[in-house]
Structures are given as C-alpha cells and as structure tokens.
Design an enzyme around this catalytic site. Structure first.
Site, PDB file in Angstrom:
ATOM      1  N   CYS A   1      -7.188 -16.316 -13.596  1.00  0.00           N
ATOM      2  CA  CYS A   1      -8.105 -15.286 -13.115  1.00  0.00           C
ATOM      3  C   CYS A   1      -8.664 -14.521 -14.307  1.00  0.00           C
ATOM      4  O   CYS A   1      -8.014 -14.399 -15.340  1.00  0.00           O
ATOM      5  CB  CYS A   1      -7.469 -14.259 -12.184  1.00  0.00           C
TER       6      CYS A   1
ATOM      7  N   ASN B   1      -4.606 -10.185 -12.523  1.00  0.00           N
ATOM      8  CA  ASN B   1      -4.384 -11.543 -13.014  1.00  0.00           C
ATOM      9  C   ASN B   1      -2.883 -11.696 -13.214  1.00  0.00           C
ATOM     10  O   ASN B   1      -2.272 -10.887 -13.903  1.00  0.00           O
ATOM     11  CB  ASN B   1      -5.127 -11.726 -14.343  1.00  0.00           C
ATOM     12  N   GLY B   2      -2.302 -12.737 -12.608  1.00  0.00           N
ATOM     13  CA  GLY B   2      -0.864 -12.967 -12.770  1.00  0.00           C
ATOM     14  C   GLY B   2      -0.204 -13.209 -11.428  1.00  0.00           C
ATOM     15  O   GLY B   2      -0.894 -13.475 -10.426  1.00  0.00           O
TER      16      GLY B   2
ATOM     17  N   GLU C   1      -4.399 -38.170 -24.564  1.00  0.00           N
ATOM     18  CA  GLU C   1      -5.446 -37.153 -24.523  1.00  0.00           C
ATOM     19  C   GLU C   1      -6.736 -37.729 -23.931  1.00  0.00           C
ATOM     20  O   GLU C   1      -7.413 -37.074 -23.143  1.00  0.00           O
ATOM     21  CB  GLU C   1      -5.669 -36.591 -25.941  1.00  0.00           C
TER      22      GLU C   1
ATOM     23  N   LYS D   1      -8.547 -36.304 -20.522  1.00  0.00           N
ATOM     24  CA  LYS D   1      -9.943 -35.840 -20.482  1.00  0.00           C
ATOM     25  C   LYS D   1     -10.671 -36.460 -19.297  1.00  0.00           C
ATOM     26  O   LYS D   1     -11.396 -35.778 -18.585  1.00  0.00           O
ATOM     27  CB  LYS D   1     -10.700 -36.197 -21.776  1.00  0.00           C
TER      28      LYS D   1
ATOM     29  N   GLU E   1      -9.353 -34.985 -15.881  1.00  0.00           N
ATOM     30  CA  GLU E   1      -9.660 -33.608 -15.511  1.00  0.00           C
ATOM     31  C   GLU E   1     -11.123 -33.362 -15.208  1.00  0.00           C
ATOM     32  O   GLU E   1     -11.435 -32.503 -14.394  1.00  0.00           O
ATOM     33  CB  GLU E   1      -9.112 -32.595 -16.524  1.00  0.00           C
TER      34      GLU E   1
ATOM     35  N   HIS F   1       5.943 -53.725 -19.650  1.00  0.00           N
ATOM     36  CA  HIS F   1       7.031 -53.146 -18.859  1.00  0.00           C
ATOM     37  C   HIS F   1       6.513 -52.498 -17.572  1.00  0.00           C
ATOM     38  O   HIS F   1       7.221 -51.692 -16.961  1.00  0.00           O
ATOM     39  CB  HIS F   1       7.813 -52.132 -19.702  1.00  0.00           C
TER      40      HIS F   1
HETATM   41  C1  AGP Z   1      -6.931 -29.717 -21.427  1.00  0.00           C
HETATM   42  O1  AGP Z   1      -8.239 -30.069 -21.509  1.00  0.00           O
HETATM   43  C2  AGP Z   1      -6.592 -28.480 -20.729  1.00  0.00           C
HETATM   44  N1  AGP Z   1      -7.531 -27.494 -20.720  1.00  0.00           N
HETATM   45  C3  AGP Z   1      -5.122 -28.057 -20.788  1.00  0.00           C
HETATM   46  O2  AGP Z   1      -4.307 -29.187 -20.786  1.00  0.00           O
HETATM   47  C4  AGP Z   1      -4.714 -27.100 -21.932  1.00  0.00           C
HETATM   48  O3  AGP Z   1      -4.682 -27.775 -23.142  1.00  0.00           O
HETATM   49  C5  AGP Z   1      -3.335 -26.507 -21.588  1.00  0.00           C
HETATM   50  O4  AGP Z   1      -3.439 -25.792 -20.393  1.00  0.00           O
HETATM   51  C6  AGP Z   1      -2.790 -25.632 -22.680  1.00  0.00           C
HETATM   52  O5  AGP Z   1      -3.603 -24.526 -22.919  1.00  0.00           O
HETATM   53  P1  AGP Z   1      -3.396 -23.621 -24.211  1.00  0.00           P
HETATM   54  O6  AGP Z   1      -3.699 -24.486 -25.392  1.00  0.00           O
HETATM   55  O7  AGP Z   1      -4.367 -22.494 -24.062  1.00  0.00           O
HETATM   56  O8  AGP Z   1      -1.968 -23.179 -24.210  1.00  0.00           O
END
Ligand code: AGP
Length: 609
Positions: free
Chosen positions: A2, A100-101, A482, A486, A489, A505
């Site tokens: 948030c 936020n939280g 990675e 990408k 997401e 495997h």
């Molecule tokens: C990846 O594209 C993401 N946005 C996500 O995995 C991100 O790297 C992760 O949430 C960690 O965030 P940070 O580096 O702000 O701790």
C-alpha cells in the site's frame, strides 16, 4: 504494501495527493482513496480499482481543502471493494486514517471495540486503528495515536487527520516505511520519497515507534511515551524526472534501458583501474574483520534472492568464503547458525521487504555483522545494518525488477573483489583482469540495448507458446531463475528455471513443440555440457533459444534461435545475460497485453509477511 500520502500547506490538497498516489501506485492498485479536511469536516472519496477509477470519481466532485491524506491499496484483510478502500473513519467520522501494514492483533482489538459499542463498516484491520484512536481520544490526537499504536501488534505506517484539530496531520510507524518531506510553509508524508520529489528533496525518515506531528510550519517527532526525538533532515539526490517514464511506453522498458548508466553509477568511486583497486566506503568493516569472516549468509527475496545466487558464485570463486543463501521468509523460522565470524549480507531494492528486514535483525541479534545492499537511501535496511552499500539504480517504479537486479549483481561483484583484495585470494594479474572485465560491463550492456530486434522477433514467435523452460549452469543458474520469474510476473505464463543438469531428473518430460526452452550458452567451463542439454531438448522436438556470445559458430547448429551478448568473464556474465531475458519477458508480455508495470496480484514492496 500500500502507498500512503499526506499533505498540509496552502494549496488545494487533492491534486497533490493524487499526484503522489500516482507515483506510489506500484505499491498496490486494488483501490484508492483520499480524505480532505475542508473546514467543516472530513470529505472522503474512494473507489475500488486503479487510481484512474478514483480520478473519475473526483472529476465530478473533488473535495477541497489544504490538508489531506491518500492511499493506494494492496489488499490483505478484506477483498478489494469500495467499502474496504481506505481512508477509514471512526464512528463519529471525525477521525480518519490511512494505513500500510498489517495489525496482527486486530481481531482481539476489534472484539473489544465492538463490545464497547463501536460500529464497523469494512472488513479491514485498518478500520480497527480508526476506532482504537477514537477510544483513546481526549482532545489530543497525537496522544490518542500514541496510545493506540502502543496497543497494536504487527506493522503499520498510519496517517491520521482529525476534524477537531484541523491544523495538523499525525503519523506513526512500525516496520512499514514512512518519510516526511519538508517544504516552505507546507509539508508532506509518504511511504516513499517518489510521492513528493517534485516539491522537495529535503526529507526526514521516521523510525519504528515514532509518532510524527506535521503542521504547515514544521514537524515534531516523539516516541510512544511522548518523549521528543531530535530528527535530522537529509537531502535525497534523486530528482522528479528520474521517476518519470521519459518517452518509454512502460517504466519497465525505461528501466531496462537505464542499466548501463545505473551500472556505471554503482561502480563510480568504488572501482578504479588507475589505482588498481576496489574501495567500498560505507561497508563499515575493518580489514581484520573481513579476514576473520568464515561464512557469509545472504538474505533476500524474489529477484534480490536471484542476485544473491550469482553473488554466492562470485564470492566463493574469488574469496573462498563459504556462502549460504536464504530466502528471507525461510531464514526467520529455521534458527540459523550464526556467530560473530559470520557476515550477513541483506539484499533489497526497497530496503523495506518485511521478511528480509526480519532476517537482517535475526542474524544481527545472533552476533553477526550485517551489510545491506539496497537502492533506497535511508531505508530500513540501510538504517538497521552495520554497513550499507547502495546500488545507484535510481527509482525503480515497475513492479518487475530490472536495473535493481543488475546493480545488485554489480555491488556483489565489487564485494567479492574487495574481499579477495584484503584476504589475498587472487594474484594481482587475475585481479586486474577481473577489474577490467567489470569496468567494461556497462558498455557491453549498451551494445545489447542498441539492437533489440532479434529479441523482439523471438518474443513475437514464442508469446503464444504454452510456456518456457529456462535452463543454465553455474553462475547463470541465477539468470535462468530470474528470466523465468520475469516472464511469470508480467505475462502470467508458465515458466520454470532449472539447473540444466536437472533436466533428466524431471523437467524434460514437459518438453514438446509448444514449450520453448531458453538456455544460457555463453562461454563457460560447462559450455559443452549445455550443448548436450540442448541436444536432449531438440531430440524431444523442443524449440530452443540460446543466449550465446558473438562469434560462436557452433551454437547455431544446436539452437533454433541465437541471441548474442558480448563475451565477458563467466562470473560476471549474469549481468549481460539478464538484459535479453528482461527484454524477452517484456516483449512477450507486450504481445499478450497485460499491464506490464503493474501486474495483477503483485506490489512493488512486500511489507507484509
Ligand atoms: C521481482 O521482479 C519482484 N519485484 C520481487 O521479486 C522483488 O525482487 C522482491 O519482492 C524483493 O524486493 P526488495 O528487493 O525490495 O526486497
């Protein structure tokens, strides 16, 4: 997650709040809302959906007033809906909050408040905060917030306005980011400086259990007992233009293209070819402490975790220090073995990811020195760690991390070279070769970005496939994971990253003509093994795209398509390999049509467990 904003000054608050929320929308976009003090009372407007939906509401009836708060939501407690959208108010409508939280003891608090006659309109934990503050209010809103905050468990950054005290905004934080922007006759509050960078670069970071009162003239900060705390202002060196799209259709594409600059800035002042050395001011470790390190524990989530995988490879190769990796959400519950000779390395773009911050404090409390690699000056990671190494990537707005990742890699390589220099684990000639190779990375990344047609055309063929398998070995196993993340997401396609040696495997069973395999086949000591893995995929009618070096005349006999990246040292190659993989994900998503910068169900910074 948030995003929260607050404004107090002489201007109409609503446009300033909306502008700030636009810059925080990466933190969540399930709903948005604003509340403005207008002299008579508090005017609230909110809407489920992205900020655009709220702007439509405001077109007909924007509230007017010079004090206001705003929120963009990533839903945790209660589905995305108008009722659950923030701001939330107490029973009287005189106290209004954004949050936020997660208030972890909200059920218990809510039961008590309901028994005391409070009536709730939403399913959120935030509304509990509004009623709790109401229950403590005796004419001093700051005191009521202090009392309420003392009763709340979990994480919060709360911003509160009260009709009876229309000349101030109160805020409080614990484990969620909160920054104050200092203007002339006006002041700001936000989750992230990006929200008010166009008005001021002078900021104060609130710490855990701080309660902040901001008026037009200034700010005051206390602890939960009301003791005044002296806070120093800092100047942020990002400017507002750095947070704009600058002609690119998406922030993600802009941020991919910013990588050569970001890598150069991250090296600047640290890597010197003239002086033949790496210097890391900020690391805050003596040479003696570095020599005594017998183990490194890296703590990170998501993309930053992938950076730690490549960092482990480099540090173990160059410094011969064993490195353990932990996904932060696992570390905190496994009672890791850590002592004063362990070094913790925390990697976090935002410096606010909750699991990573808990991990940081876990290893710190067990006696380890901790360094933070983060992109955000003054973030929680920067403040809680013993030493901090900033990635100078500039603001990363797209939810999918790109330039933060490659600059994290750069810092980890610098750490590896620095430790090797102090521990004497490399001969001078090899150290010089490696420094030179590192120095050339930004320019090589630029070469990839100068012509992206091969990547665009590959994406145009593969975007309608059933999924992707990324396979690699060694340092580039991180690239495979990675690359797959990408695609997942931002395209919502099935994608898996695997160590190529693991194919037999299990994963090879997935191969068919509709499942594309992307493999990293740059120069490495396992190059021949990768060629065999490609053969195995081809033998099962799989389609293979290889990331390889120019001048490799063998690879085209194996793969269906070849995308080239300049040659470099194997340990540094994940930086260059990342660029086409990011672009591939971007173009695949572009062809499929989802919201690239704000993928569904995600938020940029995960400040909840
Ligand atoms: C990846 O594209 C993401 N946005 C996500 O995995 C991100 O790297 C992760 O949430 C960690 O965030 P940070 O580096 O702000 O701790």
């Amino acid at each position: 997650m948030c995003g929260i904003v607050g404004y107090i000054g002489e201007q109409d608050a609503c446009p300033i709040l909306i502008d700030g929320l636009k810059r925080l929308e990466y933190r969540g976009y399930d709903s948005a809302g604003v509340a403005v003090l207008n002299g008579g009372g508090i005017d609230i407007r909110k809407s489920v959906g992205k900020l655009r939906a709220l702007e439509n509401v405001l077109e007909d009836c924007a509230p007017h007033g010079c004090i206001g708060i705003g929120h963009t939501r990533w839903a945790t407690h209660g589905r995305p809906s108008d009722e659950n959208a923030h701001p939330h108010s107490d029973c009287t409508g005189r106290i209004t909050v954004v949050h936020n939280g997660i208030i972890e003891n909200y059920v218990e608090l809510k039961d008590r408040l309901v028994r005391g006659g409070h009536e709730f309109k939403s399913e959120t934990d935030t509304e509990v905060a509004a009623h709790l503050i109401e229950s403590h209010y005796k004419g001093d809103i700051a005191q009521a917030v202090r009392n309420a905050a003392s009763e709340m468990d979990g994480s919060f950054a709360l911003v509160v306005i009260a009709q009876n005290e229309p000349d101030k905004i109160i805020a409080a934080r614990r484990h969620s980011p909160l920054v104050i922007g200092l203007g002339e006759g006006e002041n700001y509050l936000a989750s992230d400086v990006a929200a008010f960078l166009k008005y001021t670069r002078s900021v104060v970071y609130a710490d855990d259990n701080n309660v902040v009162t901001i008026t037009r003239e200034g700010i005051s900060v206390t602890d939960l007992d009301g003791n005044l705390i002296d806070k120093k202002a800092q100047t942020v060196d990002w400017d507002a233009a750095m947070a704009e799209r600058g002609g690119y259709e998406h922030f993600m594409l802009k941020e991919i293209h910013e990588q050569p600059r970001a890598l150069r800035e991250t090296m600047r002042g640290r890597l010197s070819l003239e002086k033949n050395c790496v210097e890391l001011p900020g690391i805050n470790l003596t040479h003696d402490e570095i020599r005594k390190i017998d183990r490194i524990v890296m703590i990170a989530c998501g993309t930053a975790y992938h950076a730690s995988m490549a960092g482990k490879y480099a540090i173990e190769q160059l410094c011969r220090i064993p490195v353990e990796l932990d996904v932060a959400s696992e570390l905190r519950y496994r009672d890791p073995i850590v002592d004063e000779h362990t070094l913790g390395i925390v990697i976090s773009q935002s410096g606010e990811t909750l699991d990573t911050m808990v991990g940081l404090n876990e290893v710190k409390n067990k006696g380890a020195k901790v360094i933070a690699i983060t992109n955000v000056v003054g973030s929680m990671a920067a403040r809680d760690a013993h030493g901090v190494l900033y990635t100078y990537a500039g603001p990363e707005i797209a939810v999918a991390s790109t330039k933060a990742y490659t600059t994290q890699l750069m810092v980890l390589y610098l750490v590896a070279l620095y430790f090797a220099q102090i521990r004497g684990t490399l001969d001078e000639q090899r150290a010089t070769e490696l420094r030179e190779a590192l120095w050339e990375l930004p320019q090589k990344a630029e070469l990839i970005l100068n012509d992206v047609t091969a990547i665009e055309s590959a994406a145009a063929r593969y975007y309608c496939f059933n999924g992707f398998l990324y396979m690699a070995r060694g340092a580039n196993l991180a690239s495979a994971l990675e690359g797959a993340l990408k695609v997942k997401e931002i395209s919502y396609m099935h994608a898996e990253g695997y160590a190529a040696g693991e194919m037999k495997h299990g994963p090879i069973a997935m191969i068919d003509p509709t499942f594309a395999t992307i493999t990293v086949a740059v120069k490495s000591k396992t190059y021949d093994k990768i060629l065999s893995n490609i053969r195995e995929v081809k033998a099962r009618s799989g389609d293979v795209i290889a990331i390889a070096n120019p001048g490799d005349t063998t690879i085209s006999d194996y793969a269906d398509r070849v995308i080239t990246v300049p040659e470099t040292e194997e340990i540094f190659s994940p930086v260059l390999v990342a660029v086409p993989l990011q672009l591939m994900a971007y173009f695949v998503a572009y062809n499929r049509g989802p919201a690239i910068d704000q993928p569904r169900n995600l938020a940029k910074t995960v400040t909840v467990e």
